[in-house]
Write a protein that holds these residues in place. Structure first.
Motif, mmCIF file in Angstrom:
data_model
loop_
_atom_site.group_PDB
_atom_site.id
_atom_site.type_symbol
_atom_site.label_atom_id
_atom_site.label_comp_id
_atom_site.label_asym_id
_atom_site.label_seq_id
_atom_site.Cartn_x
_atom_site.Cartn_y
_atom_site.Cartn_z
ATOM 1 N N TYR A 1 0.917 -0.903 0.281
ATOM 2 C CA TYR A 1 -0.007 -0.101 0.679
ATOM 3 C C TYR A 1 0.810 0.993 -0.085
ATOM 4 O O TYR A 1 2.424 1.158 0.978
ATOM 5 C CB TYR A 1 -0.730 0.241 1.344
ATOM 6 C CG TYR A 1 -2.357 -1.345 0.699
ATOM 7 C CD1 TYR A 1 -2.636 -0.761 0.054
ATOM 8 C CD2 TYR A 1 -1.714 -1.647 1.832
ATOM 9 C CE1 TYR A 1 -4.264 -1.261 0.423
ATOM 10 C CE2 TYR A 1 -3.208 -2.754 1.164
ATOM 11 C CZ TYR A 1 -4.226 -2.316 0.726
ATOM 12 O OH TYR A 1 -5.695 -3.908 0.822
ATOM 13 N N ILE B 1 2.123 -6.800 1.751
ATOM 14 C CA ILE B 1 1.255 -7.464 2.029
ATOM 15 C C ILE B 1 0.929 -8.236 1.910
ATOM 16 O O ILE B 1 0.169 -9.874 1.981
ATOM 17 C CB ILE B 1 -0.063 -5.980 2.233
ATOM 18 C CG1 ILE B 1 -0.074 -5.018 2.558
ATOM 19 C CG2 ILE B 1 -1.457 -6.942 2.339
ATOM 20 C CD1 ILE B 1 -0.484 -4.771 4.299
ATOM 21 N N PRO C 1 -4.888 -16.853 9.195
ATOM 22 C CA PRO C 1 -4.832 -15.985 9.978
ATOM 23 C C PRO C 1 -5.415 -14.675 9.859
ATOM 24 O O PRO C 1 -4.910 -14.203 8.925
ATOM 25 C CB PRO C 1 -3.982 -16.450 11.487
ATOM 26 C CG PRO C 1 -2.360 -16.239 10.308
ATOM 27 C CD PRO C 1 -3.116 -17.587 9.345
ATOM 28 N N SER C 2 -6.117 -14.087 10.774
ATOM 29 C CA SER C 2 -6.446 -13.334 10.735
ATOM 30 C C SER C 2 -5.265 -12.220 10.546
ATOM 31 O O SER C 2 -4.100 -12.381 10.972
ATOM 32 C CB SER C 2 -6.923 -11.842 12.081
ATOM 33 O OG SER C 2 -7.929 -11.279 11.224
ATOM 34 N N GLY C 3 -5.487 -11.530 8.941
ATOM 35 C CA GLY C 3 -4.015 -10.510 8.994
ATOM 36 C C GLY C 3 -3.254 -10.744 7.853
ATOM 37 O O GLY C 3 -2.738 -10.812 7.747
ATOM 38 N N SER C 4 -3.398 -12.286 7.185
ATOM 39 C CA SER C 4 -2.065 -13.029 6.912
ATOM 40 C C SER C 4 -2.851 -12.146 5.352
ATOM 41 O O SER C 4 -1.955 -12.421 4.203
ATOM 42 C CB SER C 4 -2.692 -14.069 6.844
ATOM 43 O OG SER C 4 -3.923 -14.427 6.014
ATOM 44 N N GLY C 5 -3.706 -11.666 4.326
ATOM 45 C CA GLY C 5 -3.442 -11.255 3.326
ATOM 46 C C GLY C 5 -4.847 -11.707 2.498
ATOM 47 O O GLY C 5 -5.234 -11.727 0.943
ATOM 48 N N LYS C 6 -5.653 -12.289 3.036
ATOM 49 C CA LYS C 6 -6.574 -12.825 2.189
ATOM 50 C C LYS C 6 -7.594 -12.513 1.619
ATOM 51 O O LYS C 6 -7.834 -12.592 0.167
ATOM 52 C CB LYS C 6 -7.734 -14.372 3.584
ATOM 53 C CG LYS C 6 -6.365 -14.909 3.761
ATOM 54 C CD LYS C 6 -7.432 -16.121 5.260
ATOM 55 C CE LYS C 6 -8.349 -15.005 5.599
ATOM 56 N NZ LYS C 6 -7.283 -14.799 7.147
ATOM 57 N N SER C 7 -8.303 -11.653 2.004
ATOM 58 C CA SER C 7 -8.805 -10.556 1.270
ATOM 59 C C SER C 7 -8.599 -9.544 0.196
ATOM 60 O O SER C 7 -9.275 -9.690 -0.544
ATOM 61 C CB SER C 7 -9.859 -9.885 2.109
ATOM 62 O OG SER C 7 -10.460 -10.844 3.552
ATOM 63 N N THR C 8 -7.543 -9.296 0.814
ATOM 64 C CA THR C 8 -6.766 -7.893 -0.118
ATOM 65 C C THR C 8 -6.445 -9.564 -2.164
ATOM 66 O O THR C 8 -6.555 -8.601 -2.351
ATOM 67 C CB THR C 8 -5.032 -8.145 0.775
ATOM 68 O OG1 THR C 8 -5.595 -7.563 1.841
ATOM 69 C CG2 THR C 8 -4.818 -6.864 -1.029
ATOM 70 N N GLU D 1 -15.199 -15.856 3.708
ATOM 71 C CA GLU D 1 -15.915 -16.053 5.061
ATOM 72 C C GLU D 1 -17.475 -16.190 4.552
ATOM 73 O O GLU D 1 -18.190 -15.244 5.745
ATOM 74 C CB GLU D 1 -15.065 -15.168 5.598
ATOM 75 C CG GLU D 1 -13.912 -14.735 5.797
ATOM 76 C CD GLU D 1 -12.966 -15.024 7.218
ATOM 77 O OE1 GLU D 1 -13.458 -16.051 8.125
ATOM 78 O OE2 GLU D 1 -11.602 -14.916 7.448
ATOM 79 N N HIS E 1 -10.370 -18.412 7.625
ATOM 80 C CA HIS E 1 -9.476 -18.215 8.491
ATOM 81 C C HIS E 1 -9.861 -20.215 8.983
ATOM 82 O O HIS E 1 -9.180 -20.283 10.241
ATOM 83 C CB HIS E 1 -9.273 -16.835 9.346
ATOM 84 C CG HIS E 1 -11.154 -17.078 10.388
ATOM 85 N ND1 HIS E 1 -11.938 -16.042 10.412
ATOM 86 C CD2 HIS E 1 -10.467 -17.676 11.321
ATOM 87 C CE1 HIS E 1 -12.568 -16.764 10.649
ATOM 88 N NE2 HIS E 1 -12.633 -17.076 11.476
HETATM 89 N N1 LIG Z 1 -5.847 0.095 2.822
HETATM 90 C C1 LIG Z 1 -4.958 0.101 3.333
HETATM 91 N N2 LIG Z 1 -3.929 0.276 3.943
HETATM 92 C C2 LIG Z 1 -2.913 -0.535 4.727
HETATM 93 N N3 LIG Z 1 -2.656 -1.580 4.913
HETATM 94 C C3 LIG Z 1 -4.175 -1.816 4.713
HETATM 95 C C4 LIG Z 1 -5.231 -2.390 3.897
HETATM 96 N N4 LIG Z 1 -5.948 -3.110 3.832
HETATM 97 C C5 LIG Z 1 -5.965 -3.937 4.437
HETATM 98 N N5 LIG Z 1 -4.354 -3.601 4.958
HETATM 99 C C6 LIG Z 1 -3.190 -4.592 5.797
HETATM 100 O O1 LIG Z 1 -3.248 -5.699 5.269
HETATM 101 C C7 LIG Z 1 -3.380 -7.360 5.865
HETATM 102 C C8 LIG Z 1 -4.349 -8.147 5.443
HETATM 103 O O2 LIG Z 1 -5.530 -7.677 5.364
HETATM 104 P P1 LIG Z 1 -6.394 -8.998 4.705
HETATM 105 O O3 LIG Z 1 -8.326 -7.716 5.484
HETATM 106 O O4 LIG Z 1 -6.314 -9.468 3.714
HETATM 107 O O5 LIG Z 1 -6.291 -10.001 5.908
HETATM 108 P P2 LIG Z 1 -7.618 -10.732 5.692
HETATM 109 O O6 LIG Z 1 -6.383 -12.551 5.567
HETATM 110 O O7 LIG Z 1 -8.516 -10.594 5.271
HETATM 111 O O8 LIG Z 1 -7.949 -10.942 7.587
HETATM 112 P P3 LIG Z 1 -9.341 -11.679 8.451
HETATM 113 O O9 LIG Z 1 -9.129 -12.649 8.573
HETATM 114 O O10 LIG Z 1 -8.994 -11.159 9.418
HETATM 115 O O11 LIG Z 1 -9.738 -11.195 7.175
HETATM 116 C C9 LIG Z 1 -3.507 -6.513 7.194
HETATM 117 O O12 LIG Z 1 -2.743 -6.368 7.724
HETATM 118 C C10 LIG Z 1 -4.093 -5.158 6.665
HETATM 119 O O13 LIG Z 1 -3.528 -4.527 7.964
#
Ligand SMILES: Nc1ncnc2c1ncn2[C@@H]1O[C@H](COP(=O)(O)OP(=O)(O)OP(=O)(O)O)[C@@H](O)[C@H]1O
Ligand SMILES: [Mg+2]
Length: 354
Positions: A13, A20, A39-46, A161, A194
């Motif tokens: 970002y 990420i 796990p949460s924050g691992s980047g799945k949704s991104t 999810e 997750h």
């Molecule tokens: N707009 C943004 N700017 C900066 N960092 C971001 C942004 N959006 C997400 N992140 C970071 O990217 C990382 C991955 O986020 P993501 O939402 O993909 O995780 P996730 O695996 O889907 O988690 P969860 O299980 O909690 O949904 C996180 O550390 C989050 O803080």
């Protein structure tokens, strides 16, 4: 050629150094149910949003059906999406919700009726078409979101999810439903969760993500039986795989300086001598009876299964035995471990040894 190809995909970002997602490479076949777990924050949704076109791709190439998609808008990607929050329109009926996108796309009335009929039959919503979302249970709302994705008639469905708001029983039921619909329609599904149980039970293949890096990709049982590192070993399986520090002296494995197991030569020769490493043992592989004395910390009776935890210097160990066992906390039990069931990991890199 694979249906969906991710080649060296990266995400940062604001041009920051922090990744990420880092060097994501995977080929997904047509009709595959592909699970992304971590796990949460691992980047799945991104990752899912990058494939959908809702997040831009910092580097690397995404192709769908042989065509590069990096700069294509979402509508050109042959994709439908189901989110954790179903995002139903509260003032519209179930039928209007399902047909919303088709109306926007000006699909003919006749075609709409046909698609609606099929989607409603698949999701068993026949008796709910005139209701509003607030009149439905969580599971029914989830099915509306699913029906809305199905009528879009896109060959790829991305799910983030989708079941996490449901209670355990409904979740189990919807797991089977989604799998059934996917197979019937031949959909290619990328499914984010997750929950390792969901990943194991639904996926043709699973990708394990941790801090934006792929840990392993494989069939559910491959990940369970042959985890490549400690993270995968402990993420897949419940209760978690037990770990402890150990050393090997000639053919003897000494766990936490106290418990000793004779190793066959074939295993001992693959291990470093007199140098600490980590071992992992699945709860079902701690066997009752033997010459390792362990102190019972707690016990859980599940009826069909008994879970016992033992005191260990670093982290308590869990055993999982089928059936019912009369055991009291505070007592000592005799345990054995078949050396073939022990995993060995490097202490620093946490990679599987040998
Ligand atoms: N707009 C943004 N700017 C900066 N960092 C971001 C942004 N959006 C997400 N992140 C970071 O990217 C990382 C991955 O986020 P993501 O939402 O993909 O995780 P996730 O695996 O889907 O988690 P969860 O299980 O909690 O949904 C996180 O550390 C989050 O803080
Ligand atoms: Mg997420």
């Amino acid at each position: 050629m694979a249906f969906i190809e991710l080649k060296h995909l990266q995400k940062t970002y604001n041009n920051q150094q922090q990744f990420i997602l880092k060097d994501i490479n995977v080929d997904i076949q047509k009709g595959e149910f592909f699970v992304i777990v971590g796990p949460s924050g691992s980047g799945k949704s991104t990752l899912l949003n990058m494939i959908a076109g809702l997040e831009n791709i910092t580097a690397g190439v995404l192709t769908i059906n042989g065509q590069e998609m990096n700069d294509e808008p979402p509508r050109n990607r042959q994709i439908s999406m189901v989110f954790q929050h179903y995002a139903l329109y509260p003032h519209l009926t179930v039928e209007q919700n399902i047909l919303f996108n088709l109306k926007m796309r000006k699909i003919s009335k006749k075609e709409q009726e046909k698609l609606l009929k099929d989607a409603v039959a698949l999701t068993s919503l026949e008796n709910h078409l005139s209701q509003k979302p607030h009149e439905l249970s969580g599971g029914q709302q989830q099915r509306v979101a699913l029906a809305r994705a199905i009528v879009n008639d896109a060959p790829i469905c991305l799910m983030d999810e989708p079941l996490s708001n449901l209670d355990a029983q409904l979740r189990a039921q919807m797991r089977t439903e989604i799998r059934r619909i996917q197979q019937k329609l031949g959909l290619t599904i990328l499914y984010v969760t997750h929950d390792q149980t969901e990943a194991m039970t639904m996926g043709d293949r699973i990708m394990v993500l941790h801090e934006g890096v792929i840990q392993q990709i494989g069939k559910p049982l491959d990940l369970y039986n042959h985890p490549q590192n400690l993270f995968v070993a402990r993420f897949i399986g419940s209760p978690k795989m037990n770990i402890a520090r150990a050393i090997c002296k000639e053919q003897q494995l000494i766990i936490e300086g106290e418990w000793k197991i004779e190793l066959p030569q074939s295993i001992a020769t693959t291990l470093p001598q007199q140098e600490e490493f980590l071992i992992g043992i699945r709860p079902e592989h701690l066997q009752k009876g033997g010459d390792l004395q362990m102190h019972v910390r707690s016990i859980e009776q599940l009826g069909h299964e008994t879970h016992v935890t033992f005191y260990m210097p670093q982290e308590a160990w869990a055993a999982k035995w089928s059936g019912q066992h009369e055991i009291d906390a505070g007592t000592t039990l005799s345990i054995s471990i078949d050396p073939q069931n022990i995993y060995f990991f490097d202490k620093e890199t946490e990679k599987l040894l040998g």
